[in-house]
Design a protein around this motif. Structure first.
Motif, PDB file in Angstrom:
ATOM      1  N   PHE A 195    -128.260 -47.340  25.275  1.00 33.80           N
ATOM      2  CA  PHE A 195    -127.625 -48.291  26.195  1.00 33.80           C
ATOM      3  C   PHE A 195    -126.212 -48.689  25.751  1.00 33.80           C
ATOM      4  CE2 PHE A 195    -132.195 -48.814  26.620  1.00 33.80           C
ATOM      5  CZ  PHE A 195    -132.380 -48.858  27.989  1.00 33.80           C
ATOM      6  N   LEU A 196    -125.731 -48.142  24.642  1.00 29.71           N
ATOM      7  CA  LEU A 196    -124.496 -48.619  24.019  1.00 29.71           C
ATOM      8  C   LEU A 196    -123.264 -48.472  24.901  1.00 29.71           C
ATOM      9  CD1 LEU A 196    -123.060 -49.713  21.454  1.00 29.71           C
ATOM     10  CD2 LEU A 196    -122.819 -47.328  20.716  1.00 29.71           C
ATOM     11  N   PHE A 197    -123.144 -47.351  25.616  1.00 28.49           N
ATOM     12  CA  PHE A 197    -121.895 -47.041  26.314  1.00 28.49           C
ATOM     13  C   PHE A 197    -121.847 -47.542  27.755  1.00 28.49           C
ATOM     14  CE2 PHE A 197    -121.830 -44.031  22.809  1.00 28.49           C
ATOM     15  CZ  PHE A 197    -120.522 -44.118  22.386  1.00 28.49           C
ATOM     16  N   PHE A 198    -122.960 -48.006  28.291  1.00 33.03           N
ATOM     17  CA  PHE A 198    -122.937 -48.513  29.663  1.00 33.03           C
ATOM     18  C   PHE A 198    -121.984 -49.697  29.834  1.00 33.03           C
ATOM     19  CE2 PHE A 198    -127.093 -46.335  29.700  1.00 33.03           C
ATOM     20  CZ  PHE A 198    -126.936 -45.565  30.831  1.00 33.03           C
ATOM     21  N   PRO A 199    -121.972 -50.681  28.923  1.00 35.03           N
ATOM     22  CA  PRO A 199    -121.098 -51.847  29.128  1.00 35.03           C
ATOM     23  C   PRO A 199    -119.605 -51.549  29.069  1.00 35.03           C
ATOM     24  CG  PRO A 199    -122.864 -52.353  27.570  1.00 35.03           C
ATOM     25  CD  PRO A 199    -122.851 -50.879  27.754  1.00 35.03           C
ATOM     26  N   VAL A 200    -119.200 -50.453  28.414  1.00 35.51           N
ATOM     27  CA  VAL A 200    -117.767 -50.176  28.255  1.00 35.51           C
ATOM     28  C   VAL A 200    -117.302 -49.036  29.156  1.00 35.51           C
ATOM     29  CG1 VAL A 200    -117.510 -51.125  25.941  1.00 35.51           C
ATOM     30  CG2 VAL A 200    -118.343 -48.783  26.206  1.00 35.51           C
ATOM     31  N   THR A 201    -118.124 -48.669  30.119  1.00 36.94           N
ATOM     32  CA  THR A 201    -117.704 -47.707  31.140  1.00 36.94           C
ATOM     33  C   THR A 201    -117.040 -48.499  32.247  1.00 36.94           C
ATOM     34  OG1 THR A 201    -119.579 -46.277  30.579  1.00 36.94           O
ATOM     35  CG2 THR A 201    -118.476 -45.880  32.694  1.00 36.94           C
ATOM     36  N   ARG A 202    -115.712 -48.537  32.246  1.00 33.68           N
ATOM     37  CA  ARG A 202    -114.968 -49.478  33.095  1.00 33.68           C
ATOM     38  C   ARG A 202    -115.182 -49.230  34.578  1.00 33.68           C
ATOM     39  NH1 ARG A 202    -109.254 -48.829  29.916  1.00 33.68           N
ATOM     40  NH2 ARG A 202    -109.955 -49.520  27.854  1.00 33.68           N
ATOM     41  N   GLY A 203    -115.159 -47.971  34.978  1.00 36.09           N
ATOM     42  CA  GLY A 203    -115.361 -47.651  36.391  1.00 36.09           C
ATOM     43  C   GLY A 203    -116.815 -47.363  36.693  1.00 36.09           C
ATOM     44  N   LEU A 318    -128.078 -39.207  25.927  1.00 36.43           N
ATOM     45  CA  LEU A 318    -126.968 -38.529  26.597  1.00 36.43           C
ATOM     46  C   LEU A 318    -126.420 -39.256  27.823  1.00 36.43           C
ATOM     47  CD1 LEU A 318    -125.150 -36.001  27.085  1.00 36.43           C
ATOM     48  CD2 LEU A 318    -127.071 -35.041  28.367  1.00 36.43           C
ATOM     49  N   PRO A 319    -127.258 -39.795  28.732  1.00 36.88           N
ATOM     50  CA  PRO A 319    -126.726 -40.278  30.018  1.00 36.88           C
ATOM     51  C   PRO A 319    -125.621 -41.317  29.894  1.00 36.88           C
ATOM     52  CG  PRO A 319    -129.109 -40.168  30.094  1.00 36.88           C
ATOM     53  CD  PRO A 319    -128.722 -39.904  28.677  1.00 36.88           C
ATOM     54  N   GLY A 320    -125.808 -42.336  29.049  1.00 34.92           N
ATOM     55  CA  GLY A 320    -124.790 -43.372  28.905  1.00 34.92           C
ATOM     56  C   GLY A 320    -123.473 -42.815  28.415  1.00 34.92           C
ATOM     57  N   PHE A 321    -123.531 -41.923  27.422  1.00 34.79           N
ATOM     58  CA  PHE A 321    -122.296 -41.342  26.883  1.00 34.79           C
ATOM     59  C   PHE A 321    -121.678 -40.377  27.883  1.00 34.79           C
ATOM     60  CE2 PHE A 321    -119.968 -38.366  24.066  1.00 34.79           C
ATOM     61  CZ  PHE A 321    -119.058 -39.284  23.551  1.00 34.79           C
ATOM     62  N   PHE A 322    -122.493 -39.655  28.618  1.00 31.16           N
ATOM     63  CA  PHE A 322    -122.006 -38.735  29.647  1.00 31.16           C
ATOM     64  C   PHE A 322    -121.195 -39.484  30.702  1.00 31.16           C
ATOM     65  CE2 PHE A 322    -122.951 -36.758  33.834  1.00 31.16           C
ATOM     66  CZ  PHE A 322    -122.238 -35.579  33.669  1.00 31.16           C
ATOM     67  N   LEU A 323    -121.713 -40.614  31.189  1.00 27.85           N
ATOM     68  CA  LEU A 323    -120.994 -41.417  32.179  1.00 27.85           C
ATOM     69  C   LEU A 323    -119.730 -42.017  31.583  1.00 27.85           C
ATOM     70  CD1 LEU A 323    -124.033 -43.249  33.825  1.00 27.85           C
ATOM     71  CD2 LEU A 323    -122.771 -41.288  34.727  1.00 27.85           C
ATOM     72  N   PHE A 324    -119.782 -42.381  30.307  1.00 28.51           N
ATOM     73  CA  PHE A 324    -118.595 -42.917  29.641  1.00 28.51           C
ATOM     74  C   PHE A 324    -117.501 -41.852  29.537  1.00 28.51           C
ATOM     75  CE2 PHE A 324    -116.213 -43.269  25.638  1.00 28.51           C
ATOM     76  CZ  PHE A 324    -115.573 -44.485  25.827  1.00 28.51           C
ATOM     77  N   VAL A 325    -117.868 -40.627  29.193  1.00 25.96           N
ATOM     78  CA  VAL A 325    -116.878 -39.553  29.051  1.00 25.96           C
ATOM     79  C   VAL A 325    -116.222 -39.254  30.399  1.00 25.96           C
ATOM     80  CG1 VAL A 325    -116.546 -37.120  28.472  1.00 25.96           C
ATOM     81  CG2 VAL A 325    -117.996 -38.545  27.035  1.00 25.96           C
ATOM     82  N   ILE A 326    -116.993 -39.264  31.479  1.00 30.70           N
ATOM     83  CA  ILE A 326    -116.408 -39.073  32.816  1.00 30.70           C
ATOM     84  C   ILE A 326    -115.379 -40.158  33.095  1.00 30.70           C
ATOM     85  CG2 ILE A 326    -116.887 -39.193  35.295  1.00 30.70           C
ATOM     86  CD1 ILE A 326    -119.541 -37.822  34.758  1.00 30.70           C
ATOM     87  N   ASP A 327    -115.753 -41.399  32.832  1.00 33.37           N
ATOM     88  CA  ASP A 327    -114.838 -42.520  33.056  1.00 33.37           C
ATOM     89  C   ASP A 327    -113.602 -42.399  32.177  1.00 33.37           C
ATOM     90  OD1 ASP A 327    -114.335 -45.385  34.068  1.00 33.37           O
ATOM     91  OD2 ASP A 327    -114.311 -45.658  31.896  1.00 33.37           O
ATOM     92  N   ARG A 328    -113.808 -42.005  30.935  1.00 31.22           N
ATOM     93  CA  ARG A 328    -112.675 -41.885  30.000  1.00 31.22           C
ATOM     94  C   ARG A 328    -111.712 -40.787  30.441  1.00 31.22           C
ATOM     95  NH1 ARG A 328    -108.888 -42.531  28.282  1.00 31.22           N
ATOM     96  NH2 ARG A 328    -108.069 -42.868  26.176  1.00 31.22           N
ATOM     97  N   TYR A 329    -112.231 -39.683  30.941  1.00 32.73           N
ATOM     98  CA  TYR A 329    -111.360 -38.602  31.377  1.00 32.73           C
ATOM     99  C   TYR A 329    -110.607 -38.978  32.652  1.00 32.73           C
ATOM    100  CZ  TYR A 329    -109.730 -33.997  32.765  1.00 32.73           C
ATOM    101  OH  TYR A 329    -108.929 -32.937  33.131  1.00 32.73           O
ATOM    102  N   LEU A 330    -111.248 -39.692  33.571  1.00 32.79           N
ATOM    103  CA  LEU A 330    -110.556 -40.153  34.773  1.00 32.79           C
ATOM    104  C   LEU A 330    -109.440 -41.129  34.406  1.00 32.79           C
ATOM    105  CD1 LEU A 330    -113.545 -40.675  37.231  1.00 32.79           C
ATOM    106  CD2 LEU A 330    -111.775 -38.917  37.362  1.00 32.79           C
ATOM    107  N   ARG A 331    -109.694 -41.996  33.429  1.00 40.81           N
ATOM    108  CA  ARG A 331    -108.646 -42.903  32.958  1.00 40.81           C
ATOM    109  C   ARG A 331    -107.487 -42.113  32.367  1.00 40.81           C
ATOM    110  NH1 ARG A 331    -112.425 -46.038  29.102  1.00 40.81           N
ATOM    111  NH2 ARG A 331    -110.471 -46.273  27.971  1.00 40.81           N
ATOM    112  N   PHE A 332    -107.800 -41.045  31.654  1.00 46.32           N
ATOM    113  CA  PHE A 332    -106.751 -40.191  31.079  1.00 46.32           C
ATOM    114  C   PHE A 332    -105.893 -39.576  32.182  1.00 46.32           C
ATOM    115  CE2 PHE A 332    -105.536 -35.792  30.101  1.00 46.32           C
ATOM    116  CZ  PHE A 332    -104.683 -35.997  29.024  1.00 46.32           C
ATOM    117  N   LEU A 333    -106.527 -39.071  33.234  1.00 44.45           N
ATOM    118  CA  LEU A 333    -105.781 -38.476  34.342  1.00 44.45           C
ATOM    119  C   LEU A 333    -104.895 -39.510  35.024  1.00 44.45           C
ATOM    120  CD1 LEU A 333    -108.533 -36.220  35.980  1.00 44.45           C
ATOM    121  CD2 LEU A 333    -106.606 -35.475  34.561  1.00 44.45           C
TER     122      LEU A 333
END
Length: 728
Positions: A195-203, A318-333
């Motif tokens: 559950f660690l990465f769900f709270p910091v997935t901004r989008g 995996l799921p929480g980190f997977f959603l975080f990585v998607i959000d992080r890459y969109l922020r990068f773009l």
């Protein structure tokens, strides 16, 4: 609630909004069923029925040459449910924005929600800060889950440990139990890790389902981080003690071709400890840059964690980190291009208001935040700031207020307050906006906003939105009392920013606004000579033609696009990894004399996961970029006229229109100044007899706790508390 751009129709019967709400209710029902089942799996995970009956049967039924004998089961029960919730969340939020059922009289039923209001009352708990009773209840349930899991694991494992079984291994009973307990501590840490990465997935599309925002959920990330590092550290220390007691310290250097890698686990733990050491409040606030840079150690922390436990077990997290990585890459773009900074209002209290161009399609709610990067100050640092504008009142502009309270913000103020010839334009990149999908301020009869210093910023966005609601939509709005405390009279110029440079009505008779401003360190009003020094200046900048207005990263239907990215990127990952496993890894594993390396397998899984995200997110971004290019070009052309609201050819355009130091004429009539004293918050709150009083506070920790204590005292059932803090 999502405000309308046009006055609402007189009838709000069962139109499109009702249909949307019906669909949303159905989506929420499905989400709750799936989420309940997902939590049930975590409860049953340590039990014998799951380990001895359910898991073997599930693995048998899902075994394939494409995903192996165990991977398919993990995907099915731990990965797929969360991704399904995320995709359904995208549809839920999108329909919420599309809904036309925007009842501005909603919320006048405080008595009906009395029980829920009690659960939302604040509590102050040392180490956790200001929390609601609902948050405490869920926190205690989560701790209960951890305790239950650990106790069940130990009960089942210790039952098989006897002096005879320990003697067969050449070990003592306590040593075998230490080995087992240390192993189980990692299992418990993994629950929190999921559950660690769900709270910091901004989008995030998951957080809005539960009425949460990433900014307000950061504290959950902090709690989970402390729990994880405590358990993982205990896990590591336990094994070091065990290996030392059985004279096998060489195990610390073990990285086998298959199975658990101890070296990878140690590297992951060290990376986590480095992060953990800089997260404590005193270090984080005094040395923010150290905290910011060391927190990027989450990358080796996660990568070597996967190497340590293997990709099959890591897929549970995996799921929480997977959603975080998607959000992080969109922020990068989004952050790759510069945005159009049109002007800045420079205040003598070391604060500036930056005004950006934005597309009409970009909408956001009050109290939303945006992250800024200004390379001329620091190429690496990103800082969050509250948006002070209203996307309805100012359809073409977005503004943020930055108070000089650190090295970065002070440099920005110095840059803009210097001589006119020293600055022509400023490159700025942004990420966001991020914020609640809706607000419910209109449900109250009265809003009491308590702020300290720059804490007035989020309330400016609320006031501007209510100006739009009352003056443009002609809807009834709550009475507003803004109680602001400032150290010096110079800080009063923050109130100048309540009205934007353009877009606001010259008067707002339908808005009942009262401002109680307190200057705590001065006994009286400054002399006229000193007031002359408190002029607010407007600096007009000249953006490059390539600078674009701020726009939603995935267009107006961004949540539908996000749902498409989540689903398609995971499908691409499954296709790649399925083909690789079937035609390369499976033939190797069939050879009993040769097994494919666990580390290589994990590395390939991570690689294909990133490839899937890259393909899906980049495609969606480029499609929306080309689609919105025409709208951006038209808006840029419109902004290049000679009007003061545009981007004039001089750095200071129409300088005689500089604002006065004290609040503007329409605002000053609402201001009551107090010198040399602090506000009596109990008086402001307890004397209000309205049936529903919304209490918002943003400012120093002491102020927030004082307001929270008043609202939680139970002496006034009509007070509804909400803390707005950006100093977590």
């Amino acid at each position: 609630m999502e405000p309308q751009r046009t006055p609402p129709p007189p009838s709000r019967g069962g139109g499109g909004g009702g249909n949307y709400n019906t669909i949303r209710a159905a989506i929420m029902a499905v989400v709750m069923i799936v989420f309940t089942g997902y939590l049930f799996l975590w409860v049953m995970l340590p039990t014998n029925p799951y380990r001895l009956k359910w898991q073997p049967k599930l693995r048998t039924q899902t075994a394939s040459t494409y995903f192996g004998t165990t991977h398919g089961a993990t995907y099915l029960v731990f990965t797929f449910p969360v991704l399904l919730i995320a995709v359904l969340g995208c549809a839920y939020v999108h329909l919420g924005k599309k809904s036309s059922d925007d009842d501005h009289t909603e919320g006048k039923n405080g008595n009906n929600n009395h029980r829920l209001a009690i659960w939302k009352r604040p509590m102050i708990i040392k180490g956790l800060g200001i929390v609601s009773r609902i948050e405490i209840a869920f926190f205690l349930m989560f701790i209960a889950l951890l305790i239950w899991s650990f106790a069940t694991y130990l009960h089942n494992s210790f039952a098989t440990i006897t002096p005879k079984s320990a003697a067969k291994k050449g070990e003592k009973v306590w040593e075998v139990k230490l080995d087992s307990a240390s192993h189980r501590l990692a299992f418990i840490g993994n629950i929190a890790f999921a559950f660690l990465f769900f709270p910091v997935t901004r989008g995030s599309s998951v957080l809005p389902l539960f009425g949460l925002t990433s900014e307000g959920s950061v504290k959950y990330h902090i709690w989970l981080g402390h729990i994880i590092m405590t358990l993982f550290t205990a896990h590591g220390i336990g094994y070091v003690v065990y290996w030392a007691s059985v004279h096998e310290l060489s195990e610390m250097l073990d990285w086998p071709k298959t199975g658990v890698s101890n070296v990878a686990g140690e590297i992951s733990l060290v990376a986590g400890l480095i992060m953990w050491a800089t997260t404590f409040p005193r270090i984080r606030r005094k040395m923010f840059e150290v905290f910011f840079y060391t927190h990027h150690m989450y990358i080796p922390f996660v990568v070597f964690f996967i190497f340590h436990v293997g990709i099959n077990y890591a897929s549970m997290m995996l799921p929480g980190f997977f959603l975080f990585v998607i959000d992080r890459y969109l922020r990068f773009l989004q952050s790759r291009s510069n945005v159009r900074l049109l002007s800045a209002r420079v205040l003598p209290c070391q604060a500036v208001e930056l005004n950006f161009s934005k597309t009409k399609g970009l909408s956001y709610t009050p109290t939303s935040t945006i992250f800024l990067n200004i390379p001329i100050i620091s190429k690496m640092q990103w800082h969050p700031f509250t948006i002070s504008s209203s996307s309805n009142l100012q359809s073409d502009n977005l503004s943020v207020i930055i108070k000089g309270e650190g090295k970065w913000s002070n440099k920005l103020h110095q840059l803009l307050s210097s001589s006119p010839s020293s600055i022509d334009r400023i490159d700025v990149s942004i990420e966001g906006p991020y914020g609640p999908t809706s607000t419910d301020f209109l449900r109250h009869e009265l809003l009491v906003m308590v702020s300290g210093g720059s804490g007035v910023t989020p309330f400016i966005s609320i006031i501007r939105e209510l100006i739009y609601t009352s003056e443009v939509l002609k809807c009834k709005t709550p009475e507003i009392i803004l109680v602001s405390s400032f150290k010096n009279s110079n800080d009063l110029t923050m109130l100048d920013l309540i009205l934007p440079l353009c877009g606001a009505p010259s008067e707002f008779p339908n808005l009942d606004l009262k401002i109680e401003a307190y200057v705590t360190r001065e006994k009286g009003a400054p002399h006229e000579e000193e007031q002359e020094k408190t002029k607010t200046r407007t600096v007009w900048l000249k953006p490059n033609p390539s600078d674009a207005p701020i726009s939603p990263i995935l267009g107006q239907n961004n949540y539908l696009w996000l749902g498409a990215i989540i689903s398609s990127s995971f499908i691409i990952y499954l296709l790649f990894i399925g083909i690789l496993t079937r035609y390369y890894i499976f033939p190797i594993d069939r050879n009993t004399n040769k097994k494919y390396s666990s580390t290589s397998r994990a590395l390939l899984h991570m690689l294909f996961l990133c490839i899937g995200i890259f393909i899906a997110a980049t495609s969606a971004f480029l499609m929306n970029k080309s689609k919105n290019a025409k709208e951006k070009n038209i808006q840029i052309q419109n902004m290049e006229g000679p009007t003061p609201q545009a981007s004039p050819n001089s750095l200071f355009h129409n300088a005689d229109r500089e604002l006065e130091s004290l609040p503007q004429q329409s605002i000053s009539q609402s201001v009551n100044l107090h010198y040399g004293e602090r506000p009596d918050l109990k008086k402001f709150l307890f004397e209000r007899k309205e049936s529903s009083v919304g209490v918002l506070v943003c400012g120093p920790k002491k102020m927030r706790h004082e307001v929270a204590n008043i609202c939680s005292s139970g002496l006034a059932a009509n007070l509804h508390f909400e803390s707005i803090s950006f100093s977590w």
